[in-house]
Enzyme design. Sequence first.
Site, PDB file in Angstrom:
ATOM      1  N   HIS A   1       0.833  -1.205   0.000  1.00  0.00           N
ATOM      2  CA  HIS A   1       0.000   0.000   0.000  1.00  0.00           C
ATOM      3  C   HIS A   1       0.870   1.259   0.000  1.00  0.00           C
ATOM      4  O   HIS A   1       0.622   2.192  -0.770  1.00  0.00           O
ATOM      5  CB  HIS A   1      -0.903   0.048   1.240  1.00  0.00           C
ATOM      6  CG  HIS A   1      -1.956  -1.004   1.295  1.00  0.00           C
ATOM      7  ND1 HIS A   1      -2.097  -1.843   2.375  1.00  0.00           N
ATOM      8  CD2 HIS A   1      -2.940  -1.340   0.426  1.00  0.00           C
ATOM      9  CE1 HIS A   1      -3.114  -2.662   2.168  1.00  0.00           C
ATOM     10  NE2 HIS A   1      -3.649  -2.376   0.991  1.00  0.00           N
TER      11      HIS A   1
ATOM     12  N   SER B   1      -2.972  -7.966   2.530  1.00  0.00           N
ATOM     13  CA  SER B   1      -3.329  -7.867   3.948  1.00  0.00           C
ATOM     14  C   SER B   1      -3.843  -9.197   4.493  1.00  0.00           C
ATOM     15  O   SER B   1      -3.560  -9.557   5.626  1.00  0.00           O
ATOM     16  CB  SER B   1      -4.390  -6.776   4.155  1.00  0.00           C
ATOM     17  OG  SER B   1      -3.857  -5.509   3.875  1.00  0.00           O
TER      18      SER B   1
ATOM     19  N   LYS C   1     -16.471  -8.306   4.820  1.00  0.00           N
ATOM     20  CA  LYS C   1     -15.215  -8.518   5.547  1.00  0.00           C
ATOM     21  C   LYS C   1     -15.391  -8.172   7.021  1.00  0.00           C
ATOM     22  O   LYS C   1     -16.049  -7.197   7.359  1.00  0.00           O
ATOM     23  CB  LYS C   1     -14.097  -7.641   4.981  1.00  0.00           C
ATOM     24  CG  LYS C   1     -13.656  -7.989   3.585  1.00  0.00           C
ATOM     25  CD  LYS C   1     -12.504  -7.106   3.149  1.00  0.00           C
ATOM     26  CE  LYS C   1     -12.044  -7.417   1.745  1.00  0.00           C
ATOM     27  NZ  LYS C   1     -10.920  -6.546   1.345  1.00  0.00           N
TER      28      LYS C   1
ATOM     29  N   ARG D   1      -1.579  -5.872  -8.302  1.00  0.00           N
ATOM     30  CA  ARG D   1      -0.486  -6.831  -8.113  1.00  0.00           C
ATOM     31  C   ARG D   1      -0.419  -7.832  -9.252  1.00  0.00           C
ATOM     32  O   ARG D   1       0.640  -8.166  -9.748  1.00  0.00           O
ATOM     33  CB  ARG D   1      -0.658  -7.569  -6.785  1.00  0.00           C
ATOM     34  CG  ARG D   1      -0.479  -6.666  -5.577  1.00  0.00           C
ATOM     35  CD  ARG D   1      -0.877  -7.362  -4.308  1.00  0.00           C
ATOM     36  NE  ARG D   1      -2.315  -7.650  -4.398  1.00  0.00           N
ATOM     37  CZ  ARG D   1      -2.979  -8.446  -3.585  1.00  0.00           C
ATOM     38  NH1 ARG D   1      -2.363  -9.069  -2.632  1.00  0.00           N
ATOM     39  NH2 ARG D   1      -4.273  -8.633  -3.735  1.00  0.00           N
TER      40      ARG D   1
END
Length: 158
Positions: free
Chosen positions: A17, A128, A41, A90
Amino acid sequence: MRICLFPGTFDPITLGHTDVIGRGLDLFDRIVIGIGTNSSKTPMFTLEERTAWIREVYKNDPRVEVSAYQGLTIDFCKKIDARFILRGIRYVSDFEYEKAIADVNRTIAPEIETIFLTCIPQYSSIASTLVRDIYKYGGDVKPFLPEAVLEGIKKHKL
């Protein structure tokens, strides 16, 4: 002023990040790190912890702010006068997912542009979710997290 929103859950903020944010600062006058509420989440770390860690990481850079929000990201952009959304990529799968969201956002608010930045290779595997699993099972998360987060999780009780 070029204001950009960098949305996410940041549970926790990682070096991936911060890499994207750091390079985004070359493109924008101000970046608002928006900690969004994702109904699918359940965060490991509290909103207060995540906010404090981000503020500590960027305490010496007035161009970076952090703010929590609920609802549509595009609505939060309008609230803070952000004309850009920054997203880190990514892998190709990230791009496919993020492009679909960007296309919907563009339909809702064509004046707000989504910008994609890829992570540098050494951070492309950091997520994460993986960091939380490593931490949960007692592994070494030092290679993945900013110092402020490392200090903060020492006080965290699992």
